[in-house]
Design a protein around this motif. Sequence first.
Motif, short mmCIF file in Angstrom:
data_model
loop_
_atom_site.label_atom_id
_atom_site.label_comp_id
_atom_site.label_asym_id
_atom_site.label_seq_id
_atom_site.Cartn_x
_atom_site.Cartn_y
_atom_site.Cartn_z
N PHE A 1 33.87 30.81 52.35
CA PHE A 1 34.42 31.36 53.59
C PHE A 1 34.66 30.29 54.65
O PHE A 1 34.00 29.26 54.66
N GLN A 2 35.58 30.62 55.56
CA GLN A 2 35.97 29.66 56.60
C GLN A 2 34.77 29.21 57.45
O GLN A 2 34.57 28.04 57.68
N HIS A 3 33.98 30.20 57.90
CA HIS A 3 32.85 29.84 58.75
C HIS A 3 31.55 29.86 57.96
O HIS A 3 30.49 30.19 58.48
N PHE A 4 31.66 29.55 56.71
CA PHE A 4 30.54 29.36 55.78
C PHE A 4 29.85 30.65 55.38
O PHE A 4 29.48 30.83 54.24
N ALA A 5 29.62 31.57 56.40
CA ALA A 5 29.00 32.87 56.10
C ALA A 5 27.69 32.74 55.35
O ALA A 5 27.42 33.47 54.40
N ARG B 1 26.82 28.03 46.64
CA ARG B 1 26.53 29.45 46.45
C ARG B 1 27.60 30.11 45.57
O ARG B 1 27.29 30.92 44.71
N ALA B 2 28.86 29.70 45.82
CA ALA B 2 29.95 30.28 45.04
C ALA B 2 29.91 29.80 43.59
O ALA B 2 30.27 30.53 42.68
N GLU C 1 31.99 38.20 58.40
CA GLU C 1 32.19 37.29 57.27
C GLU C 1 30.95 37.25 56.37
O GLU C 1 31.05 37.14 55.16
N VAL C 2 29.76 37.35 57.02
CA VAL C 2 28.53 37.35 56.23
C VAL C 2 28.44 38.61 55.39
O VAL C 2 28.04 38.57 54.22
N ARG D 1 31.76 45.41 40.91
CA ARG D 1 30.62 44.58 41.32
C ARG D 1 30.28 43.56 40.25
O ARG D 1 30.01 42.40 40.54
N ASN E 1 39.85 40.00 45.03
CA ASN E 1 38.54 40.56 44.64
C ASN E 1 38.28 41.91 45.33
O ASN E 1 37.15 42.38 45.39
N ALA F 1 31.32 40.06 48.40
CA ALA F 1 32.08 39.23 47.47
C ALA F 1 31.22 38.76 46.30
O ALA F 1 31.74 38.50 45.22
N PHE F 2 29.90 38.63 46.53
CA PHE F 2 29.05 38.21 45.42
C PHE F 2 28.51 39.39 44.63
O PHE F 2 27.70 39.21 43.73
N GLY F 3 28.95 40.60 45.01
CA GLY F 3 28.63 41.77 44.19
C GLY F 3 27.38 42.51 44.60
O GLY F 3 26.72 43.11 43.75
N MET G 1 33.36 33.10 45.99
CA MET G 1 34.18 33.01 47.19
C MET G 1 33.53 32.09 48.22
O MET G 1 32.32 32.07 48.38
N ARG H 1 32.74 40.80 40.41
CA ARG H 1 32.47 39.90 41.53
C ARG H 1 31.25 39.03 41.26
O ARG H 1 31.19 37.88 41.67
N ARG H 2 30.27 39.58 40.58
CA ARG H 2 29.04 38.82 40.33
C ARG H 2 29.27 37.71 39.33
O ARG H 2 28.75 36.61 39.47
N GLU I 1 31.04 40.29 54.34
CA GLU I 1 32.03 40.08 53.28
C GLU I 1 31.46 39.21 52.17
O GLU I 1 31.67 39.48 50.99
N ALA I 2 30.72 38.17 52.57
CA ALA I 2 30.12 37.29 51.57
C ALA I 2 29.18 38.11 50.69
O ALA I 2 29.23 38.00 49.46
N ARG J 1 41.97 38.38 49.80
CA ARG J 1 40.94 39.42 49.71
C ARG J 1 41.37 40.58 48.81
O ARG J 1 40.55 41.41 48.44
N LEU K 1 38.14 42.86 48.34
CA LEU K 1 37.48 43.03 49.64
C LEU K 1 38.43 43.85 50.52
O LEU K 1 38.01 44.57 51.40
N HIS K 2 39.74 43.67 50.28
CA HIS K 2 40.73 44.60 50.80
C HIS K 2 41.30 45.34 49.60
O HIS K 2 41.68 44.72 48.62
N ASP L 1 27.65 39.48 61.62
CA ASP L 1 28.90 38.76 61.39
C ASP L 1 29.67 39.33 60.19
O ASP L 1 29.14 39.42 59.09
#
Lengths: 395, 286
Positions: free
Chosen positions: A117-121, A182-183, B184-185, A106, A80, B191-193, A115, A109-110, B187-188, A77, A82-83, B182
């Motif tokens: 994610f583990q739980h799909f998000a 999506r990524a 993570e959502v 931004r 990009n 992460a996509f800007g 990215m 990132r765009r 964060e997603a 993280r 996120l941290h 959530d």
Amino acid sequence: MKSQVNRIECANLWKIFGPNPRRIIDDWGRYSKYNKTELMQRTGCVVGVKDVSFTVSAGEIFVIMGLSGSGKSTLLRCINRLHEPTRGKVFIDGEDITSLPKKTLRELRRKKIGMVFQHFALLPHRKVIDNVAYGLEIQGIDKKTRHSMALEVLELVGLKGWEHQYPHELSGGMQQRVGLARALAPNPEILLMDEAFSALDPLIRRQMQDEFIKLLKVVKKTIVFVTHDLHEALRIATRIAIMKGGSIDQIGTPAEIVLHPKTKYVAEFVQDLPRAKFVTAQDIMEPPSKWAVSANQTTEEIACKMDNENLWYAYVVDENRRIRGVIDYRTVVDGNGHLDPNNIMKDFPQERQHTFLEKLIKRAAKTSIPIAVTDENLRLLGVVSRECLLDALIS
Amino acid sequence: MGELTFPVRIPLGRWAETLIMWVTDNFESTFDGITKTVNVILVKIDAFFNWVPWPIMIAAVVGIAWLVSGKKTALFSAVSLFLLGAFGLWSEGMSTIALVTTSVFISVLFGLPLGILAAKSDRFDAVLRPILDGMQTIPSFVYLIPAIMLFGIGNVPGVMATVIFSLPPMVRLTNLGIRQVDAEVVEAGLAFGSTPWQLLLKIQLPLALPAIMTGVNQTVMMALSMVVVAAMIGAGGLGYKILYSIQRVNLAVGLESGLGILFIAMILDRILQGVTKKQQKVIFRE
């Protein structure tokens, strides 16, 4: 040849959570002696990433492997932001991104970093296609264009025909394909994958790993992949970084990690591994200089070399190192002057450099001639003898 | 035994009074403006509800109830609204609905952004929390007095007192709803800007909607529970009828008006719950 562009570089990266984190780094000599709990009690801080440096070249699959709490997801993280890194720098294509203003970040990132994610998000209130198109949507791309782009990517990940379903109507494996699509949709150069396959059933996980590797042959990406699963790391990685307590213990190719662990921690990790499944011919082969002789040499010269190297067989190569055949020590010492072409055997075992140890062993069991490792033009790259195989298995 | 006396007397009440007087004197036009605006909204809504002929109103409510909540609620709405009219309380009932609608409208108008801010900033949340606690726990009669001083007598101070009482659940549940999305959502989204607005509008608010609707529902219920109190400072409708019945010890009127409020509360509650459940289905497929 592979281009050696440094796509991602992390330099002396630190991430410390808590109040006044920089004082901990400034005074690390004092704080380093505390363990996690003591540090938390004394300072209220937790060290996530500790002075980590590495580079990832374009097209690499760089796997960050570690157990939970090792800081691997935090490190990912930081790439990009996120941290926000507490100290140190992250370069993407040579550009320091740690000081980018929000708007530029931004854009990065765009366009450049996707990215998974583990739980799909996924967004549960949006259909699959609108999930995939999300990254394009927020860039302001009109609906028609972004939907057609999303459809293309969905086809790529094998989800054609599912675009109008909602995420909950899909199985876990399919949901993660949506996450992957999506990524990929904004066509970024870099993919960050956070335990992307860890939430899937073991069988589905393997299948996804295979498909992912196949997919990467179609779409060239630079991947940073975080996992706690060593087998997964060995299956997909070009290089692996093993993390422990926030810092990297060792970086190397899967074979380097397995065959030459640098620390006790890494050694313990890899000791029970079935090496036959991921050590390849090029990892264990001996150089051609030891095994190759020229047809122009006299039998005396050849015999002398074979005595020195203690060889029973030698490969005869031309000036371009292409193999002409293999010779037996006995025919060489019996010969006089020049090599008799009739004594050069055309029937010898050969394998490519990416052949796994498992197959090499099977091959070696059927012949006493050491295995020639060749490229597509039958050039000798190296030789795998039985001694090499045994060494690889026990070391 | 010697009587122990306190060494000081802090005249906080007097200070507050002085402050409110000062505010009334210096911001008279501001509060007049607010009073007028709220009054205009209230009168229009009131006029609308009283203008719609009762069969059409019942049909409309039953239709909505059927759509969002099913047969049972539709049937209940039909019977109870008919009873409201049959008790001779139709006009008062409609006025009460207008009062509640106005209060809820204002509560949502202020509660939603406050809730969003509280979700985005821990500091703002920490400041807001005790204020919300105060708004809900101080007996509502206490702030009727400043409400009269600032907004005069009538429906508007009634609405204002109701807003104060019914705003907190709106703020709290919006805050909670957004914070519960959530991580993570979110964060997603980042992460996509996404910009902060995109994150809010495309991810956080849609996913917080069921919680926000629960907040609206609670706000409606709180507002209904305030109608009698609001009637004490001149608000009309069923609340006034009940106040009247208390003053005259008139059980007949009290019972009928009380049932009227109960009917309205139950219909609104069932309909709003229906909406919330529908959203939950869309969002979480539960």
